[in-house]
Design a protein around this motif. Structure first.
Motif, PDB file in Angstrom:
ATOM      1  N   GLN A  19       0.812  -1.207   0.000  1.00  0.00           N
ATOM      2  CA  GLN A  19       0.000   0.000   0.000  1.00  0.00           C
ATOM      3  C   GLN A  19       0.849   1.261   0.000  1.00  0.00           C
ATOM      4  O   GLN A  19       0.443   2.291  -0.535  1.00  0.00           O
ATOM      5  N   GLY A  20       2.026   1.183   0.620  1.00  0.00           N
ATOM      6  CA  GLY A  20       2.946   2.305   0.525  1.00  0.00           C
ATOM      7  C   GLY A  20       3.356   2.551  -0.914  1.00  0.00           C
ATOM      8  O   GLY A  20       3.457   3.702  -1.365  1.00  0.00           O
ATOM      9  N   MET A  21       3.569   1.461  -1.656  1.00  0.00           N
ATOM     10  CA  MET A  21       3.876   1.588  -3.077  1.00  0.00           C
ATOM     11  C   MET A  21       2.695   2.193  -3.824  1.00  0.00           C
ATOM     12  O   MET A  21       2.865   3.100  -4.644  1.00  0.00           O
ATOM     13  N   ALA A  22       1.509   1.680  -3.547  1.00  0.00           N
ATOM     14  CA  ALA A  22       0.322   2.150  -4.274  1.00  0.00           C
ATOM     15  C   ALA A  22       0.042   3.624  -4.010  1.00  0.00           C
ATOM     16  O   ALA A  22      -0.434   4.346  -4.891  1.00  0.00           O
ATOM     17  N   SER A  23       0.333   4.083  -2.787  1.00  0.00           N
ATOM     18  CA  SER A  23       0.030   5.466  -2.424  1.00  0.00           C
ATOM     19  C   SER A  23       0.902   6.469  -3.155  1.00  0.00           C
ATOM     20  O   SER A  23       0.451   7.570  -3.479  1.00  0.00           O
ATOM     21  N   TYR A  24       2.173   6.093  -3.412  1.00  0.00           N
ATOM     22  CA  TYR A  24       3.121   7.084  -3.915  1.00  0.00           C
ATOM     23  C   TYR A  24       3.672   6.781  -5.307  1.00  0.00           C
ATOM     24  O   TYR A  24       4.196   7.675  -5.962  1.00  0.00           O
ATOM     25  N   ALA A  25       3.562   5.544  -5.778  1.00  0.00           N
ATOM     26  CA  ALA A  25       4.128   5.211  -7.084  1.00  0.00           C
ATOM     27  C   ALA A  25       3.345   5.841  -8.228  1.00  0.00           C
ATOM     28  O   ALA A  25       3.922   6.190  -9.263  1.00  0.00           O
ATOM     29  N   THR A  26       2.038   5.995  -8.058  1.00  0.00           N
ATOM     30  CA  THR A  26       1.203   6.498  -9.148  1.00  0.00           C
ATOM     31  C   THR A  26       1.674   7.864  -9.639  1.00  0.00           C
ATOM     32  O   THR A  26       1.625   8.153 -10.840  1.00  0.00           O
ATOM     33  N   ALA A  27       2.147   8.705  -8.719  1.00  0.00           N
ATOM     34  CA  ALA A  27       2.621  10.032  -9.126  1.00  0.00           C
ATOM     35  C   ALA A  27       3.764   9.920 -10.129  1.00  0.00           C
ATOM     36  O   ALA A  27       3.853  10.705 -11.082  1.00  0.00           O
TER      37      ALA A  27
END
Length: 398
Positions: A19-27
């Motif tokens: 979820q840490g990846m999902a929260s910030y990778a999209t940017a």
């Protein structure tokens, strides 16, 4: 050897990593997504907005309506929704569909983290609760610091869809592990919706959430502007932002994991006060040291990252203790996550407005330090109140 009671926290932490990846990778994926789907970057940026708004606003609502005897099913269901939404995101062929799927993923992520922290805290003894929460938050921080660069590197080679596949795979492995190893959760009393809504009127809970909000405005808000801050003081006009982001992130991972032991040995409100004071000092040192040599800011950056991420361990621990007898500690934790996302949005918007008004870049860090100082003052009041109650911090303030 890791204590057996903490095994659930480790499982939850793996999902939190995803979820840490999902929260910030999209940017970081926005340019690739915009090009492939033939939309503007500004339109593609709504993917981030959809995730964060759904996470911050939607998840507390679902946590609130979840029956008390369905916490385990809710935890597994939220993770399943998160996994399915990321699989569907990788297969999406249009921006509208993708925005909707990121919103679904955001809700699943928010519900999972709130229930996961509460489950990890409830399955361990009083003396290990801080460690359990720290493990989960450390997983979230690690996913941001380590997972995001890996996912972006994979996306550059295989396409933006690969990042979502990786997130879904990690979430799916966590789900399988939980189906196999997650024990029954302690029963919580059934309470009415009116009683659940009362959590937002309890002064102690509101005060804790207010400190989290101010900390997020200062810490996460300023994080948005690390790049222009570094550029303003770069020697020779050009300096890579990457080392400074890594220093901040590595500090965050270390702080998230190490603070658990401190919380288990000291009273949470005092730990939070120390963290807020260090956050204020580190933000204040940034504009003071940068004019002399930009590299000197590495020290306050690592301290800022460490205390910024570490803060949520004592905060979530205090919220869980404040509401555990009422049976809605998981809802208080969900509200804390909402405070973080709201604070991040407020901080980013305020910083953008300051730059639009042509404020100097050092003013961003100084303003963030002022906000953090306000949070420290509020936390100091809470510590004084705790002392007047003789340290009986489990007694709600009616």
């Amino acid at each position: 050897m890791l204590h057996r009671e903490l095994s659930t926290a480790v499982l939850v932490a793996v999902g939190a990593f995803a979820q840490g990846m999902a929260s910030y990778a999209t940017a970081g994926l926005l340019p690739m997504i915009a090009t492939e789907l033939s939309v503007s970057v500004s339109l593609a940026a709504q993917l981030v907005t959809a995730f964060t708004l759904a996470y911050g606003l939607g998840s507390p609502l679902l946590v609130a309506v979840l029956p008390a005897h369905r916490q385990r099913a809710g935890l597994l269901g939220a993770l399943a929704v998160f996994v399915i939404a990321n699989v569907a995101s990788a297969l999406a062929g249009g921006i509208v569909t993708l925005v909707a799927l990121r919103a679904v993923a955001g809700v699943g992520a928010g519900v999972y983290l709130a229930l996961g922290i509460a489950a990890s805290a409830s399955l361990v003894g009083e003396q290990r609760r801080g460690q359990a929460i720290a493990i989960v938050m450390g997983g979230m921080a690690s996913g941001t610091v380590l997972g995001v660069p890996v996912s972006l590197l994979l996306a550059e080679r295989l396409g933006w869809q690969a990042a979502f596949w990786l997130i879904a795979m990690l979430g799916g492995l966590t789900l399988l592990g939980m189906l196999w190893r997650l024990p029954p959760l302690p029963e919580t009393p059934a309470i009415s919706m009116r009683s659940k809504l009362a959590v937002m009127a309890e002064r102690r809970v509101v005060a804790i959430l207010s400190v989290s909000l101010l900390a997020a405005i200062a810490s996460l808000g300023m994080y948005t502007f690390i790049a222009p801050f570094v550029a303003a003081y770069a020697e020779g006009g050009t300096t890579s932002i990457t080392p400074y982001l890594w220093v901040w992130g590595i500090g965050g991972v270390a702080g998230s994991f190490l603070v658990g032991t401190v919380v288990d040995r000291m009273r949470g409100p005092r730990v939070t006060l120390g963290i807020m004071l260090l956050l204020t000092l580190s933000l204040l040192l940034l504009p003071l040291l940068a004019p002399y040599r930009l590299a000197l800011t590495m020290l306050p950056l690592v301290v800022w990252g460490a205390v910024g991420w570490a803060l949520q361990v004592p905060q979530n621990d205090e919220l869980f203790k404040a509401r555990r007898t009422a049976g809605d500690g998981h809802l208080a934790i969900a509200l804390n996550e909402s405070a973080l996302y709201l604070g991040s949005a407020i901080g980013s918007a305020a910083g953008g407005l300051m730059l639009a008004m042509q404020w100097p870049v050092w003013g961003l860090a100084a303003g963030a330090a002022v906000v953090a100082a306000l949070g420290a003052v509020l936390q100091g009041v809470l510590v004084i109140q705790e002392g007047r109650r003789g340290g009986e911090i489990d007694t709600p303030i009616a």
